[in-house]
Scaffold this motif. Structure first.
Motif, PDB file in Angstrom:
ATOM      1  N   ALA A 102       0.642   6.668  -0.702  1.00 57.82           N
ATOM      2  CA  ALA A 102       0.161   5.291  -0.836  1.00 57.82           C
ATOM      3  C   ALA A 102      -1.292   5.166  -0.389  1.00 57.82           C
ATOM      4  CB  ALA A 102       1.047   4.349  -0.031  1.00 57.82           C
ATOM      5  N   LYS A 103      -1.672   5.856   0.679  1.00 59.60           N
ATOM      6  CA  LYS A 103      -3.050   5.795   1.172  1.00 59.60           C
ATOM      7  C   LYS A 103      -4.015   6.447   0.181  1.00 59.60           C
ATOM      8  CE  LYS A 103      -1.876   5.653   6.104  1.00 59.60           C
ATOM      9  NZ  LYS A 103      -1.905   6.371   7.409  1.00 59.60           N
ATOM     10  N   VAL A 104      -3.612   7.583  -0.379  1.00 62.49           N
ATOM     11  CA  VAL A 104      -4.461   8.246  -1.371  1.00 62.49           C
ATOM     12  C   VAL A 104      -4.587   7.372  -2.616  1.00 62.49           C
ATOM     13  CG1 VAL A 104      -4.658  10.247  -2.902  1.00 62.49           C
ATOM     14  CG2 VAL A 104      -3.951  10.558  -0.520  1.00 62.49           C
ATOM     15  N   LEU A 105      -3.481   6.797  -3.049  1.00 65.97           N
ATOM     16  CA  LEU A 105      -3.488   5.926  -4.225  1.00 65.97           C
ATOM     17  C   LEU A 105      -4.432   4.742  -4.015  1.00 65.97           C
ATOM     18  CD1 LEU A 105      -2.137   5.363  -6.995  1.00 65.97           C
ATOM     19  CD2 LEU A 105      -0.390   4.071  -5.761  1.00 65.97           C
ATOM     20  N   ALA A 106      -4.365   4.133  -2.845  1.00 70.41           N
ATOM     21  CA  ALA A 106      -5.246   2.998  -2.548  1.00 70.41           C
ATOM     22  C   ALA A 106      -6.711   3.413  -2.579  1.00 70.41           C
ATOM     23  CB  ALA A 106      -4.887   2.411  -1.189  1.00 70.41           C
ATOM     24  N   GLU A 107      -7.005   4.591  -2.039  1.00 70.60           N
ATOM     25  CA  GLU A 107      -8.395   5.056  -2.024  1.00 70.60           C
ATOM     26  C   GLU A 107      -8.885   5.361  -3.430  1.00 70.60           C
ATOM     27  OE1 GLU A 107     -11.245   8.095   0.550  1.00 70.60           O
ATOM     28  OE2 GLU A 107      -9.067   8.181   0.774  1.00 70.60           O
ATOM     29  N   LEU A 108      -8.030   5.960  -4.258  1.00 68.89           N
ATOM     30  CA  LEU A 108      -8.417   6.267  -5.633  1.00 68.89           C
ATOM     31  C   LEU A 108      -8.654   5.007  -6.452  1.00 68.89           C
ATOM     32  CD1 LEU A 108      -5.961   9.199  -6.471  1.00 68.89           C
ATOM     33  CD2 LEU A 108      -8.428   9.372  -6.090  1.00 68.89           C
ATOM     34  N   HIS A 109      -7.921   3.946  -6.137  1.00 68.85           N
ATOM     35  CA  HIS A 109      -8.048   2.705  -6.890  1.00 68.85           C
ATOM     36  C   HIS A 109      -9.069   1.742  -6.284  1.00 68.85           C
ATOM     37  CE1 HIS A 109      -3.928   2.982  -9.163  1.00 68.85           C
ATOM     38  NE2 HIS A 109      -4.706   4.036  -9.331  1.00 68.85           N
TER      39      HIS A 109
END
Length: 284
Positions: A102-109
């Protein structure tokens, strides 16, 4: 370009093979100043990943590995480590792994000050293997595949918002050196609805339908990722189901190994589970 040409171009030393897949060759090497780097060379079958290089250049190291240099079919990347999110999941459990995802996804988006690169693949084109099929890829699962194709067409017609996507986020494509800073690798470089970037996470680890088809796990991932993306859990599950159908279609159409055939079956089993979660009454 082959690895010898890449070594000459970027002055690489201590070159060691890491992976040889149908679409790419990957090496770990060192630069003259001693920095560890990764060289990736695309084969003819993997040239669609050029869009992934565009995506990495656009992210500038935010959430994804940094693109150091590129030339033709080759790129030089930051070495983000050897610890995969699957390793982390095995030792720390599902909830901890989903939190990292979830943290990686948020950073990518996260918004970028730069305009999206023009070479990214539209999600509608990415889904053609499912939405434009003349017939279902698997006769035993024709009902579920027809349902998924229709659902995909509806989702693609109403994408909102439309943003650059990694397109292949899963446990083996998120890595770290020490389990602190996590980076995404091997993007497909798509553009479309952000809910799709959570879809492939559900289907991993590969070869473990006892895990991937567990309804409690599926619902837990949907809850967390929906909060990150800012959409309904139903939308997350819909894209997950459509991706499973698409992935199964690819494996059935062009299998590389027996593992591909098994993976297709696992994806189809997952599709059925999610379809049942979305609707208590299944009709053809």
């Amino acid at each position: 370009m082959d690895i010898n040409a890449a070594a000459d171009l970027w002055h690489l030393e201590e070159i060691a093979p890491v992976a040889d897949t149908p679409g790419r060759l990957v090496y770990r090497a060192r630069t003259p100043d001693g920095r560890s780097v990764v060289a990736k060379l695309l084969k003819p079958r993997g040239m669609e990943e050029l869009a992934g290089m565009d995506y990495l250049a656009w992210r500038h190291g935010h959430g994804a590995v940094s693109l150091i240099a590129r030339r033709d079919n080759a790129c030089l990347l930051e070495d983000a480590g050897l610890l995969t999110l699957e390793d982390f999941r095995t030792s720390h459990g599902e909830a901890a792994a989903t939190e990292v995802f979830a943290k990686v996804l948020a950073e990518l988006h996260a918004p970028s000050p730069h305009s999206p690169p023009p070479g990214l693949t539209p999600l509608a084109r990415h889904f053609r293997g499912l939405t434009e099929r003349a017939a279902p890829a698997h006769p035993d699962h024709a009902c579920d595949l027809v349902w998924a194709a229709a659902l995909a067409r509806d989702l693609l017609a109403s994408q909102k918002p439309v943003i650059p996507l990694h397109g292949d986020l899963h446990h083996e494509n998120i890595i770290s050196k020490e389990g602190t800073i996590w980076r995404a690798i091997d993007p497909h470089g798509l553009i479309g609805d952000p809910a799709y970037d959570a879809a492939n996470f559900f289907g991993n680890p590969l070869g473990r339908p006892d895990i991937t088809c567990d309804t409690d796990r599926i619902l837990a991932i949907a809850l967390v990722t929906a909060q990150v993306i800012g959409c309904s859990e139903s939308k997350i599950l819909q894209y997950a189901a459509c991706h499973a159908a698409l992935s199964a279609s690819w494996s059935i159409d062009d299998p590389v190994s027996e593992e591909d055939v098994k993976d297709a079956q696992d994806r189809l089993d997952f599709l059925k589970v999610v379809r049942d979660l979305l609707s208590s009454e299944v009709t053809c």
